[in-house]
Scaffold this motif. Sequence first.
Motif, PDB file in Angstrom:
ATOM      1  N   PRO A 225       1.984  13.298   5.494  1.00 52.52           N
ATOM      2  CA  PRO A 225       2.660  13.942   4.373  1.00 52.52           C
ATOM      3  C   PRO A 225       4.073  13.145   3.995  1.00 52.52           C
ATOM      4  CG  PRO A 225       2.542  15.430   6.375  1.00 52.52           C
ATOM      5  CD  PRO A 225       1.976  14.018   6.785  1.00 52.52           C
ATOM      6  N   TRP A 226       4.415  13.323   2.757  1.00 52.50           N
ATOM      7  CA  TRP A 226       5.609  12.628   2.519  1.00 52.50           C
ATOM      8  C   TRP A 226       6.309  13.543   1.085  1.00 52.50           C
ATOM      9  CZ3 TRP A 226       5.360   8.840  -2.151  1.00 52.50           C
ATOM     10  CH2 TRP A 226       4.474   8.940  -2.542  1.00 52.50           C
ATOM     11  N   THR A 227       7.531  13.504   1.166  1.00 47.54           N
ATOM     12  CA  THR A 227       8.283  14.566   0.118  1.00 47.54           C
ATOM     13  C   THR A 227       8.250  13.926  -1.212  1.00 47.54           C
ATOM     14  OG1 THR A 227      10.365  13.796   0.868  1.00 47.54           O
ATOM     15  CG2 THR A 227       9.292  15.995   1.857  1.00 47.54           C
ATOM     16  N   ASP A 228       8.813  14.758  -2.332  1.00 49.97           N
ATOM     17  CA  ASP A 228       9.244  14.232  -3.466  1.00 49.97           C
ATOM     18  C   ASP A 228      10.477  13.331  -3.266  1.00 49.97           C
ATOM     19  OD1 ASP A 228       7.134  14.685  -5.341  1.00 49.97           O
ATOM     20  OD2 ASP A 228       7.792  16.838  -5.465  1.00 49.97           O
ATOM     21  N   GLY A 229      11.268  13.630  -2.321  1.00 50.63           N
ATOM     22  CA  GLY A 229      12.455  13.023  -2.096  1.00 50.63           C
ATOM     23  C   GLY A 229      12.143  11.479  -1.481  1.00 50.63           C
ATOM     24  N   MET A 230      11.300  11.448  -0.853  1.00 52.71           N
ATOM     25  CA  MET A 230      10.770   9.939  -0.323  1.00 52.71           C
ATOM     26  C   MET A 230      10.166   9.198  -1.383  1.00 52.71           C
ATOM     27  SD  MET A 230      10.437   8.268   2.399  1.00 52.71           S
ATOM     28  CE  MET A 230      10.162   8.907   4.097  1.00 52.71           C
ATOM     29  N   ARG A 231       9.428  10.109  -2.191  1.00 53.23           N
ATOM     30  CA  ARG A 231       8.912   9.279  -3.694  1.00 53.23           C
ATOM     31  C   ARG A 231       9.672   8.594  -4.551  1.00 53.23           C
ATOM     32  NH1 ARG A 231       3.847  11.007  -6.788  1.00 53.23           N
ATOM     33  NH2 ARG A 231       4.469  13.175  -6.351  1.00 53.23           N
ATOM     34  N   LYS A 232      10.846   9.510  -4.793  1.00 57.05           N
ATOM     35  CA  LYS A 232      12.140   9.010  -5.592  1.00 57.05           C
ATOM     36  C   LYS A 232      12.692   7.881  -4.925  1.00 57.05           C
ATOM     37  CE  LYS A 232      13.285  13.303  -8.067  1.00 57.05           C
ATOM     38  NZ  LYS A 232      13.116  13.995  -6.983  1.00 57.05           N
ATOM     39  N   HIS A 233      13.056   7.930  -3.661  1.00 58.13           N
ATOM     40  CA  HIS A 233      13.435   6.806  -2.960  1.00 58.13           C
ATOM     41  C   HIS A 233      12.754   5.511  -3.184  1.00 58.13           C
ATOM     42  CE1 HIS A 233      15.217   4.595   0.516  1.00 58.13           C
ATOM     43  NE2 HIS A 233      13.711   4.171   1.000  1.00 58.13           N
ATOM     44  N   ILE A 234      11.365   5.626  -2.694  1.00 57.49           N
ATOM     45  CA  ILE A 234      10.397   4.616  -2.888  1.00 57.49           C
ATOM     46  C   ILE A 234      10.288   4.012  -4.319  1.00 57.49           C
ATOM     47  CG2 ILE A 234       7.824   4.052  -2.946  1.00 57.49           C
ATOM     48  CD1 ILE A 234       7.791   5.537  -0.440  1.00 57.49           C
ATOM     49  N   GLU A 235      10.112   4.993  -5.285  1.00 58.97           N
ATOM     50  CA  GLU A 235      10.062   4.390  -6.628  1.00 58.97           C
ATOM     51  C   GLU A 235      11.308   3.836  -7.105  1.00 58.97           C
ATOM     52  OE1 GLU A 235       8.943   7.726  -8.966  1.00 58.97           O
ATOM     53  OE2 GLU A 235       6.753   7.302  -8.587  1.00 58.97           O
ATOM     54  N   ALA A 236      12.555   4.240  -6.482  1.00 60.20           N
ATOM     55  CA  ALA A 236      13.832   3.423  -7.057  1.00 60.20           C
ATOM     56  C   ALA A 236      13.986   2.208  -6.457  1.00 60.20           C
ATOM     57  CB  ALA A 236      15.003   4.272  -6.711  1.00 60.20           C
ATOM     58  N   GLU A 237      13.750   2.114  -5.105  1.00 59.03           N
ATOM     59  CA  GLU A 237      14.157   0.739  -4.283  1.00 59.03           C
ATOM     60  C   GLU A 237      12.920  -0.256  -4.723  1.00 59.03           C
ATOM     61  OE1 GLU A 237      16.076   0.124  -1.358  1.00 59.03           O
ATOM     62  OE2 GLU A 237      17.044   1.934  -2.357  1.00 59.03           O
ATOM     63  N   PRO A 366      15.777   6.905   5.281  1.00 64.17           N
ATOM     64  CA  PRO A 366      14.544   7.815   5.388  1.00 64.17           C
ATOM     65  C   PRO A 366      13.750   7.184   6.962  1.00 64.17           C
ATOM     66  CG  PRO A 366      14.076   6.078   3.629  1.00 64.17           C
ATOM     67  CD  PRO A 366      15.629   5.958   4.313  1.00 64.17           C
ATOM     68  N   HIS A 367      14.405   7.159   7.754  1.00 61.09           N
ATOM     69  CA  HIS A 367      13.744   6.774   9.144  1.00 61.09           C
ATOM     70  C   HIS A 367      14.538   7.895  10.065  1.00 61.09           C
ATOM     71  CE1 HIS A 367      12.386   3.292   7.298  1.00 61.09           C
ATOM     72  NE2 HIS A 367      13.463   2.932   7.015  1.00 61.09           N
ATOM     73  N   TYR A 368      13.291   8.644  10.568  1.00 59.49           N
ATOM     74  CA  TYR A 368      14.003   9.941  11.474  1.00 59.49           C
ATOM     75  C   TYR A 368      12.852  10.279  12.418  1.00 59.49           C
ATOM     76  CZ  TYR A 368      10.813  12.855   8.499  1.00 59.49           C
ATOM     77  OH  TYR A 368       9.686  13.355   7.893  1.00 59.49           O
ATOM     78  N   GLN A 369      13.337  11.065  13.449  1.00 62.69           N
ATOM     79  CA  GLN A 369      12.346  11.537  14.385  1.00 62.69           C
ATOM     80  C   GLN A 369      12.980  13.040  14.722  1.00 62.69           C
ATOM     81  OE1 GLN A 369      11.654   8.774  17.298  1.00 62.69           O
ATOM     82  NE2 GLN A 369       9.641   8.519  16.664  1.00 62.69           N
ATOM     83  N   ILE A 370      11.894  13.931  15.024  1.00 62.88           N
ATOM     84  CA  ILE A 370      12.295  15.179  15.465  1.00 62.88           C
ATOM     85  C   ILE A 370      11.982  15.323  16.966  1.00 62.88           C
ATOM     86  CG2 ILE A 370      11.708  17.603  15.026  1.00 62.88           C
ATOM     87  CD1 ILE A 370      10.916  16.742  12.174  1.00 62.88           C
ATOM     88  N   ILE A 371      12.863  15.693  17.736  1.00 65.49           N
ATOM     89  CA  ILE A 371      12.439  15.772  19.222  1.00 65.49           C
ATOM     90  C   ILE A 371      12.738  17.169  19.933  1.00 65.49           C
ATOM     91  CG2 ILE A 371      13.179  14.936  21.594  1.00 65.49           C
ATOM     92  CD1 ILE A 371      14.450  12.356  19.266  1.00 65.49           C
ATOM     93  N   LEU A 372      11.544  17.664  20.165  1.00 62.20           N
ATOM     94  CA  LEU A 372      11.631  19.108  20.791  1.00 62.20           C
ATOM     95  C   LEU A 372      11.711  19.180  22.230  1.00 62.20           C
ATOM     96  CD1 LEU A 372       8.426  20.235  18.566  1.00 62.20           C
ATOM     97  CD2 LEU A 372      11.032  20.560  18.087  1.00 62.20           C
ATOM     98  N   THR A 373      12.231  19.859  22.798  1.00 63.00           N
ATOM     99  CA  THR A 373      12.529  20.071  24.256  1.00 63.00           C
ATOM    100  C   THR A 373      12.394  21.397  24.629  1.00 63.00           C
ATOM    101  OG1 THR A 373      14.829  19.704  24.032  1.00 63.00           O
ATOM    102  CG2 THR A 373      13.613  17.748  24.887  1.00 63.00           C
ATOM    103  N   ARG A 374      12.426  21.817  26.023  1.00 64.83           N
ATOM    104  CA  ARG A 374      12.405  22.996  26.255  1.00 64.83           C
ATOM    105  C   ARG A 374      13.586  23.280  27.436  1.00 64.83           C
ATOM    106  NH1 ARG A 374       6.902  25.510  26.910  1.00 64.83           N
ATOM    107  NH2 ARG A 374       7.296  25.724  24.607  1.00 64.83           N
ATOM    108  N   ALA A 375      14.649  24.011  27.362  1.00 66.46           N
ATOM    109  CA  ALA A 375      15.623  24.155  28.439  1.00 66.46           C
ATOM    110  C   ALA A 375      15.745  25.667  28.608  1.00 66.46           C
ATOM    111  CB  ALA A 375      16.806  23.534  28.155  1.00 66.46           C
ATOM    112  N   HIS A 376      15.519  26.220  29.990  1.00 63.47           N
ATOM    113  CA  HIS A 376      15.619  27.504  30.284  1.00 63.47           C
ATOM    114  C   HIS A 376      14.659  28.344  29.485  1.00 63.47           C
ATOM    115  CE1 HIS A 376      18.800  25.715  32.563  1.00 63.47           C
ATOM    116  NE2 HIS A 376      19.396  25.506  31.376  1.00 63.47           N
ATOM    117  N   GLY A 377      13.416  27.770  29.348  1.00 67.82           N
ATOM    118  CA  GLY A 377      12.615  28.749  28.514  1.00 67.82           C
ATOM    119  C   GLY A 377      12.615  28.845  26.918  1.00 67.82           C
ATOM    120  N   LEU A 378      13.789  28.068  26.554  1.00 72.07           N
ATOM    121  CA  LEU A 378      14.115  28.021  25.008  1.00 72.07           C
ATOM    122  C   LEU A 378      13.581  26.749  24.350  1.00 72.07           C
ATOM    123  CD1 LEU A 378      17.190  30.029  24.441  1.00 72.07           C
ATOM    124  CD2 LEU A 378      15.072  30.859  23.978  1.00 72.07           C
ATOM    125  N   ASP A 379      13.022  26.701  23.370  1.00 77.79           N
ATOM    126  CA  ASP A 379      12.869  25.479  22.390  1.00 77.79           C
ATOM    127  C   ASP A 379      13.996  24.958  22.003  1.00 77.79           C
ATOM    128  OD1 ASP A 379      10.310  25.729  23.495  1.00 77.79           O
ATOM    129  OD2 ASP A 379       9.308  26.316  21.419  1.00 77.79           O
TER     130      ASP A 379
END
Length: 445
Positions: A225-237, A366-379
Amino acid sequence: MLRELWNDAEGGFHPASAPDFLPETALREVQLRRLRAVVARAYEHVELFRSRLDERGLTPDSIQQLEDIQRLPFTVKTDLRDTYPFGLFASPMSDVVRLHASSGTTGKPIVVAYTREDVEVWSEVMARTFAACGMHRGDILQNAFGYGLFTGGLGAHYGGETLGATVIPISGGNTDRQIMLIRDFQVSALCCTPSYFTHMVERARELGVDLRELPLKIGIFGAEPWTDGMRKHIEAEAGIKAYDIYGLSEITGPGVASECSTQEGLHIFEDHFYPEIIDPETGEALPDGEEGELVLTTLSKKAMPMIRYRTRDITSIITEPCACGRTIRRMRRIGRRSDDMFIIRGVNVFPSQIEAALLRVEGTLPHYQIILTRAHGLDQIAVEVEVTPEVFSDKIRGLEEVRKRLAQAIEHIIGIRVELRLVEPRTIARSEGKAKRVIDRRNEG
Ligand code: DLL
């Protein structure tokens, strides 16, 4: 079929003669004829499919009109795992000329098979994909999709050759050499994953190469998946037009659907892949225009027919005719899968929403990562984002300003605040194929 397409004056691929432009009644006739044949083939040769039809008291003759497809059982990913490696093949191995496999996320890979005819159809739909993206015979195509068990490399390779383009089979990786060849070979079109291309753009800049000044004009991106925002970035660069193409191994690989010059939705090559949209909860068919899970049936596959395969990809069918004149239907871009959603404090979140937010905020990369963890039973959710060197060096004001705006942008889209980690350029690993956007540590220790 292929020969009919090779009919322009110079012996090249002539897109206007492709089935993309068939009148609707003729297209529906082709689909029904092929559907009946593929159901009969699967019933005769695939044990799993035959037993499922028998259980329901159905036979191939139960298919009298296209709508009857809704009476057939679904096929799901676990069916491929449960019959690993060759249990869903409908051809003897002596007729199978190619195997591909996708690793998936866990466990056994998914194995897919092609007869010679299947490879020809795949080449044809990929040639139609490239033609829809504005490519012609004479284009020089740098194919940076990975070659190997992944379907991207060889699928694009055969399609490029069928179109009559000159294909450079460079595969993914070795980014400096990619940039050298784009320049030295006067490459006019390039295909790879959008995340890998953002890396190429970044590296070209470091090497002092301005892609905007080179003949490269067409970028063909997919497999994630890639967003329209990513498309604009790529097209312009890069100074190119960036097209979205879609496919999956189970159905054939790339070549299932493609954008055209309008860049408004992807045309599904529905003379070979019959689309339906269902409610992912109930399995009920949804009318055109409504969003749901894409289900695909291969209409001509010989070695491994797929009947009503649940893709998990969420989209909707666009009903309005396309300005490009193609009659085959379009679907909206795939922004998410039904299984990549996570729930944080009761809120449903998709990775593409985070991408959309950060591309709106100046100073981020446009370089990112999402990190999911769990603490005390909560995401818990943390988003790691690279910022430009200028922002990073202006630690006090620059960073705080970007942090504030990004937090607002994300909150605006998903409704909650997330932990933000702004990091310097080049901190996050670059991908040469599909980017890993989500690191899920919720079940660790
Ligand atoms: O990714 C085939 C492919 C190769 C498509 C090259 C396009 C270009 P798989 O590895 O089996 O096959 O992964 C298929 O990737 O179900 C989607 O979730 C995702 N995907 C593919 N194309 C897109 C796209 C190849 N354009 C899975 N947008 C699919 C969003 C995509 N997701």
